[in-house]
Design an enzyme around this catalytic site. Structure first.
Site, short mmCIF file in Angstrom:
data_model
loop_
_atom_site.label_atom_id
_atom_site.label_comp_id
_atom_site.label_asym_id
_atom_site.label_seq_id
_atom_site.Cartn_x
_atom_site.Cartn_y
_atom_site.Cartn_z
CG ASN A 8 -60.97 111.57 62.98
OD1 ASN A 8 -60.90 111.74 64.19
ND2 ASN A 8 -60.08 112.05 62.14
CE LYS A 10 -61.18 115.45 61.16
NZ LYS A 10 -60.93 116.32 60.01
CG HIS A 93 -56.16 112.77 60.16
ND1 HIS A 93 -56.12 114.13 59.92
CD2 HIS A 93 -57.40 112.36 59.78
CE1 HIS A 93 -57.30 114.51 59.42
NE2 HIS A 93 -58.08 113.45 59.33
CD GLU A 95 -57.57 117.33 60.87
OE1 GLU A 95 -57.84 116.70 61.90
OE2 GLU A 95 -58.42 117.64 60.01
CD GLU A 163 -59.25 111.35 56.01
OE1 GLU A 163 -60.45 111.26 56.30
OE2 GLU A 163 -58.41 111.85 56.78
N GLY A 169 -63.00 118.94 55.59
CA GLY A 169 -63.68 120.06 56.25
C GLY A 169 -64.02 121.22 55.34
CB SER A 208 -66.30 117.15 52.21
OG SER A 208 -65.53 118.22 52.72
P1 13P Z 1 -64.52 115.90 57.23
O1 13P Z 1 -65.45 114.73 56.99
O2 13P Z 1 -64.99 116.81 58.32
O3 13P Z 1 -64.20 116.60 55.94
O4 13P Z 1 -63.14 115.28 57.78
C1 13P Z 1 -62.56 114.23 57.11
C2 13P Z 1 -61.47 113.68 57.96
O5 13P Z 1 -60.44 114.29 58.14
C3 13P Z 1 -61.71 112.36 58.60
O6 13P Z 1 -60.54 111.85 59.14
#
Ligand code: 13P
Length: 249
Positions: A8, A10, A93, A95, A163, A169, A208
């Site tokens: 992803n 983002k 997601h 976010e 997740e 992150g 992560s």
């Molecule tokens: P990270 O791998 O950067 O922690 O992000 C995970 C994520 O949100 C994937 O959709």
């Protein structure tokens, strides 16, 4: 069940970053992956990325609108994503839930839109750190799962991404035992609702994931792949994660 490792990107990636996809393609053509590989770049790059991938791996999107078309300025439908070359879309997601106020029922409508367009829906769920500390992680994820999935979920049209919000992150991951326990809980919820068909639905772990922890996480029971954020942006890191999946003889 063939695992799925999905990246992803983002809100990252300009045209120049397609070079990472060329590098990934070269790496995978030299040595095939032991899993399905998917990259979800920003919508602006989907068509170019699909051309670049040339079938060596799949291209997905990060969100879609529930409707197929209409007066929804700035939104993109699942049909448009499919038309641009996507075969999957991430929905719900954390976010999107956090910054765009998406509810479980919004997510369910988006998953249904993905299916209508012939896309794999990757439906995301996960608890916050406060919820984990309060001991409600199973309950929260179970109810998100229930309300974010329409009735016709099948192995061929749906993957779940667990997740934990606090692991995204941050460099922090749950213990192996906690990941395995949550994935077993999610599997039990899916089978209770959808029956034996649900045993084939892949449950990805996200948060992560990096080259140093990928193999360990990917080989835990009921972990059917990974959803990778930051470490999917560079082909070398993403390939190292993909290599964490054991190739079946
Ligand atoms: P990270 O791998 O950067 O922690 O992000 C995970 C994520 O949100 C994937 O959709």
């Amino acid at each position: 069940m063939r695992p799925l490792v999905a990246g992803n990107w983002k809100m990252n990636g300009l045209g120049a970053d397609l070079a990472e996809l060329a590098a990934l393609k070269a790496a995978l053509s030299g040595r095939p992956a032991g899993c399905d590989v998917l990259v979800c770049p920003p919508a602006t790059l989907i068509a170019k990325a699909a051309g670049q991938a040339g079938g060596a791996f799949a291209i997905g999107a990060q969100d879609c609108h529930p409707r197929a078309s209409g007066a929804f300025t700035g939104d993109i439908s699942a049909e448009m994503l499919k038309d641009a070359g996507a075969s999957a879309v991430i929905v719900g997601h954390s976010e999107r839930r956090q910054f765009h106020g998406e509810t479980d029922s919004d997510v369910a409508a988006k998953a249904a839109a993905a299916w209508r367009a012939g896309l794999l829906a990757i439906v995301c769920i996960g608890e916050t750190s406060a919820q984990r500390d309060a001991g409600t992680a199973n309950h929260i994820c179970g109810s998100q799962l229930d309300a974010s999935l329409p009735d016709d979920a099948m192995a061929g049209n749906t993957a779940i991404a667990y997740e934990p919000v606090w692991a995204i992150g941050t460099g922090r991951t749950p213990s192996d035992g906690d990941i395995a326990a949550m994935h077993a809980h999610i599997r039990a919820c899916l089978v209770r609702r959808f029956g034996e068909e649900a045993r084939g639905i892949r449950i990805l772990y996200g948060g992560s994931v990096k080259p140093s922890n990928a193999a360990q996480i990917l080989n835990l029971p009921e972990v059917g792949g990974a959803l990778v954020g930051g470490a999917s942006l560079k082909a070398a890191d993403f390939e190292a994660i993909i290599r964490g999946v054991k190739v079946q003889d």
